[in-house]
Write a protein that holds these residues in place. Structure first.
Motif, PDB file in Angstrom:
ATOM      1  N   LEU A 372       0.823  -1.204   0.000  1.00 31.42           N
ATOM      2  CA  LEU A 372       0.000   0.000   0.000  1.00 31.42           C
ATOM      3  C   LEU A 372       0.856   1.253   0.000  1.00 31.42           C
ATOM      4  O   LEU A 372       0.565   2.223  -0.707  1.00 31.42           O
ATOM      5  N   GLN A 373       1.922   1.253   0.815  1.00 31.48           N
ATOM      6  CA  GLN A 373       2.786   2.424   0.938  1.00 31.48           C
ATOM      7  C   GLN A 373       4.226   2.004   1.163  1.00 31.48           C
ATOM      8  O   GLN A 373       4.500   0.921   1.691  1.00 31.48           O
ATOM      9  N   ARG A 374       5.127   2.905   0.774  1.00 31.67           N
ATOM     10  CA  ARG A 374       6.548   2.731   1.071  1.00 31.67           C
ATOM     11  C   ARG A 374       7.071   4.090   1.533  1.00 31.67           C
ATOM     12  O   ARG A 374       7.277   4.986   0.728  1.00 31.67           O
ATOM     13  N   LEU A 375       7.251   4.249   2.843  1.00 34.43           N
ATOM     14  CA  LEU A 375       7.672   5.518   3.409  1.00 34.43           C
ATOM     15  C   LEU A 375       9.188   5.540   3.558  1.00 34.43           C
ATOM     16  O   LEU A 375       9.769   4.662   4.198  1.00 34.43           O
ATOM     17  N   GLN A 376       9.830   6.545   2.964  1.00 33.72           N
ATOM     18  CA  GLN A 376      11.284   6.692   3.088  1.00 33.72           C
ATOM     19  C   GLN A 376      11.599   7.521   4.324  1.00 33.72           C
ATOM     20  O   GLN A 376      11.056   8.615   4.513  1.00 33.72           O
ATOM     21  N   LEU A 377      12.466   6.999   5.180  1.00 33.22           N
ATOM     22  CA  LEU A 377      12.807   7.653   6.441  1.00 33.22           C
ATOM     23  C   LEU A 377      14.266   8.081   6.438  1.00 33.22           C
ATOM     24  O   LEU A 377      15.038   7.690   5.559  1.00 33.22           O
ATOM     25  N   PHE A 410      -0.807   5.871   5.982  1.00 28.01           N
ATOM     26  CA  PHE A 410       0.061   6.069   7.135  1.00 28.01           C
ATOM     27  C   PHE A 410       0.921   7.315   6.936  1.00 28.01           C
ATOM     28  O   PHE A 410       1.479   7.530   5.864  1.00 28.01           O
ATOM     29  N   GLN A 411       0.992   8.127   7.987  1.00 29.68           N
ATOM     30  CA  GLN A 411       1.785   9.350   7.941  1.00 29.68           C
ATOM     31  C   GLN A 411       2.679   9.442   9.169  1.00 29.68           C
ATOM     32  O   GLN A 411       2.285   9.040  10.263  1.00 29.68           O
ATOM     33  N   HIS A 412       3.879   9.967   8.939  1.00 26.77           N
ATOM     34  CA  HIS A 412       4.807  10.218  10.033  1.00 26.77           C
ATOM     35  C   HIS A 412       4.465  11.580  10.617  1.00 26.77           C
ATOM     36  O   HIS A 412       4.625  12.598   9.958  1.00 26.77           O
ATOM     37  N   ILE A 413       3.954  11.601  11.872  1.00 24.71           N
ATOM     38  CA  ILE A 413       3.457  12.868  12.409  1.00 24.71           C
ATOM     39  C   ILE A 413       4.308  13.444  13.530  1.00 24.71           C
ATOM     40  O   ILE A 413       4.199  14.633  13.824  1.00 24.71           O
ATOM     41  N   ARG A 414       5.156  12.651  14.152  1.00 21.37           N
ATOM     42  CA  ARG A 414       5.919  13.154  15.280  1.00 21.37           C
ATOM     43  C   ARG A 414       7.260  12.430  15.406  1.00 21.37           C
ATOM     44  O   ARG A 414       7.388  11.258  15.053  1.00 21.37           O
ATOM     45  N   CYS A 415       8.250  13.168  15.941  1.00 18.55           N
ATOM     46  CA  CYS A 415       9.562  12.600  16.259  1.00 18.55           C
ATOM     47  C   CYS A 415      10.010  13.213  17.574  1.00 18.55           C
ATOM     48  O   CYS A 415      10.012  14.444  17.721  1.00 18.55           O
ATOM     49  N   PHE A 416      10.386  12.371  18.537  1.00 18.50           N
ATOM     50  CA  PHE A 416      10.723  12.849  19.871  1.00 18.50           C
ATOM     51  C   PHE A 416      12.111  12.371  20.291  1.00 18.50           C
ATOM     52  O   PHE A 416      12.485  11.231  20.028  1.00 18.50           O
ATOM     53  N   ASP A 417      12.837  13.241  20.981  1.00 18.32           N
ATOM     54  CA  ASP A 417      14.047  12.853  21.694  1.00 18.32           C
ATOM     55  C   ASP A 417      13.645  12.620  23.140  1.00 18.32           C
ATOM     56  O   ASP A 417      13.331  13.554  23.871  1.00 18.32           O
ATOM     57  N   VAL A 418      13.619  11.349  23.556  1.00 15.77           N
ATOM     58  CA  VAL A 418      13.178  11.011  24.910  1.00 15.77           C
ATOM     59  C   VAL A 418      14.337  10.799  25.871  1.00 15.77           C
ATOM     60  O   VAL A 418      14.149  10.317  26.986  1.00 15.77           O
TER      61      VAL A 418
END
Length: 490
Positions: A372-377, A410-418
């Motif tokens: 369905l999707q291929r998300l490049q990160l 599917f969407q990438h909505i957040r990125c956190f440094d924990v």
């Protein structure tokens, strides 16, 4: 004999730590040649040959090399829309907090003549389980208050500082999320930790790379580079002389597998273990760990997801393979959807999500039987935790990512440094809790807000390779050849 065993453990420990410094330059060159190539649906049956232990060491040097995990600042997508945020104005408009809920209820007690705002304040001092199980039995008014999700949203809002939830979910079970959150706060917030810690040391003699809790947290299984899967009874921990170890699965003479045990997954009483010996073994835990069947692949099994109807496996040779463990011929479909090794898998009845060293996240639609999707990160994901509509994932740079399923996209909505200084090896997310483990030798417990609030950081003596949480038990896989257990106290 005891001296020999101790020496053997030390040799294995040294071998399990030197992999972080070896062959990095060679693997960087190889990665530069193929790391960014798009995956394909090539179904050829190419078999990768070679010694599994050698390949495992090469994989560790490349994928788990801490020196190559220099963190870059998280690139955070645009601000969440206002409907994703827990707003006091939204809540007060849904319920009139200044009005008594008992104005038209003949059953009303004097307590219910108070404004709803005061009633909810009183409720906040009662345990969630008591509110859910007892108060609805008192009268219709209390039942209606308890069944209104706004009651629980208000309660959650009072306990949190950040925006919650990160992903808007109209089907979110607010009472369950509130229970999850408050038990997390009871166990991990403040200076006094309400838990017991046990280190299980007598089962493995090499790094433990996978851990899984079963049967409500009463049973723990662990997979190690000593080629064994050990079973631990956690019900008697803390009793004098009790070490927890039940047995190692498989024959005593040959061990569980002939290669490192890298992945574990379960469904009800069925357990499966994946190994660098290219096999998946299925065990019946209801029959004292009896071997049910063995499925042989072509390369190392790096990750597993066990669903109600299928077993999904991610392989070193870039394949995602679907099996039906109940069938006489279990293979259903095998597709090469990545250009590098498959590192992590998540699945449900609709989708299979696979992440790879090629820095992609592939979404496979089970109903359409197609990608369905291929998300490049910008980094590769080592661990994922998915429960629709959100997936939380940890990457090789120590960052936590959040993906949202918006109507099948599917969407990438957040990125956190924990707060991790190197790659995240384990992620476990639930509506009210977030757990992460890392090669920086820490286990962190967070509230899953935007951004996450870290409640506790447990420092360990070695790398932490994975985590499992079930009931009142938290288990972690340690590079120090141990399984670490925390039991939460009521």
């Amino acid at each position: 004999m005891k001296i020999l065993v101790i020496a053997f453990r030390k040799v294995n420990k040294n071998a399990s730590t030197t992999h972080y410094r070896t062959r990095a330059a060679v693997m960087d060159h190889e990665r530069g040649q193929h790391g960014n190539v798009q995956g394909s649906d090539n179904d050829s049956d190419e078999e990768v040959s070679g010694d599994p232990d050698t390949k495992a060491q090469e994989y560790i040097s490349r994928v788990r090399n801490q020196d190559r995990c220099a963190k870059v600042g998280p690139k955070v997508p645009g601000s969440l829309s206002v409907h994703n945020r827990l707003q006091a104005t939204d809540l007060s408009s849904a319920l009139d907090l200044k009005k008594s809920p008992a104005s038209e209820d003949a059953e009303a007690s004097h307590l219910l003549l108070l404004p709803l705002e005061l009633i909810l304040e009183i409720f906040s001092h009662l345990h969630v389980r008591f509110v859910l199980s007892v108060l609805p039995l008192v009268c219709r008014t209390l039942r209606d208050i308890v069944q209104d999700k706004v009651t629980w949203r208000i309660r959650v809002q009072k306990r949190l500082q950040g925006s919650y939830p990160v992903v808007d979910n109209p089907d979110l079970n607010w009472p369950a999320a509130c229970l999850d959150l408050e038990e997390l706060l009871d166990h991990w917030s403040g200076s006094k930790r309400n838990s017991e810690h046990f280190s299980l040391t007598d089962g493995h003699y090499a790094s433990v790379d996978s851990v899984l809790l079963l049967q409500g947290g009463t049973l723990c299984v662990s997979g190690s580079r000593d080629r064994n899967v050990c079973v631990w009874d956690l019900t008697k921990l803390g009793q004098e002389g009790e070490k927890g170890l039940v047995k190692a699965l498989g024959a005593k003479s040959s061990g569980t597998h002939k290669g490192w045990v890298w992945s574990l997954a379960s469904r009800e009483n069925n357990l499966c273990s994946g190994s660098w010996d290219s096999t998946i073994k299925l065990w019946d835990m209801g029959a004292e760990g009896q071997l049910c069947r063995e499925i042989r692949g072509k390369t190392a099994v790096l990750c597993l997801s066990y669903q109600q109807d299928i077993l999904v496996a991610g392989f070193y040779d870039k394949r995602v393979t679907v099996y039906d463990p109940r069938a006489s011929q279990p293979l259903v479909k095998s597709r090469k959807v990545h250009s590098s090794a498959v590192l992590s898998l998540s699945a449900d009845e609709h989708y299979i999500l696979s992440s790879s060293e090629d820095r992609t996240l592939v979404v496979f639609d089970r109903r359409a039987n197609s990608v369905l999707q291929r998300l490049q990160l910008e980094s590769y994901l080592l661990s994922t935790s998915y429960c629709a509509p959100e997936m939380w994932a940890g990457d090789n740079q120590g960052l936590v990512h959040v993906f949202e399923n918006r109507g099948g996209a599917f969407q990438h909505i957040r990125c956190f440094d924990v707060g991790h200084s190197s790659q995240i090896t384990g992620v476990r997310h639930s509506p009210g809790a977030l757990y992460t483990t890392s090669t920086d030798k820490t286990i962190k417990i967070h509230i899953p807000t935007d951004p996450p609030q870290t409640l506790s950081s447990q420092v360990h003596c070695d790398v932490v390779n994975g985590i499992s949480v079930e009931g009142n038990i938290m288990a972690a896989a340690s590079g120090a050849m141990t399984v670490e257990i925390w039991r939460m106290m009521d």
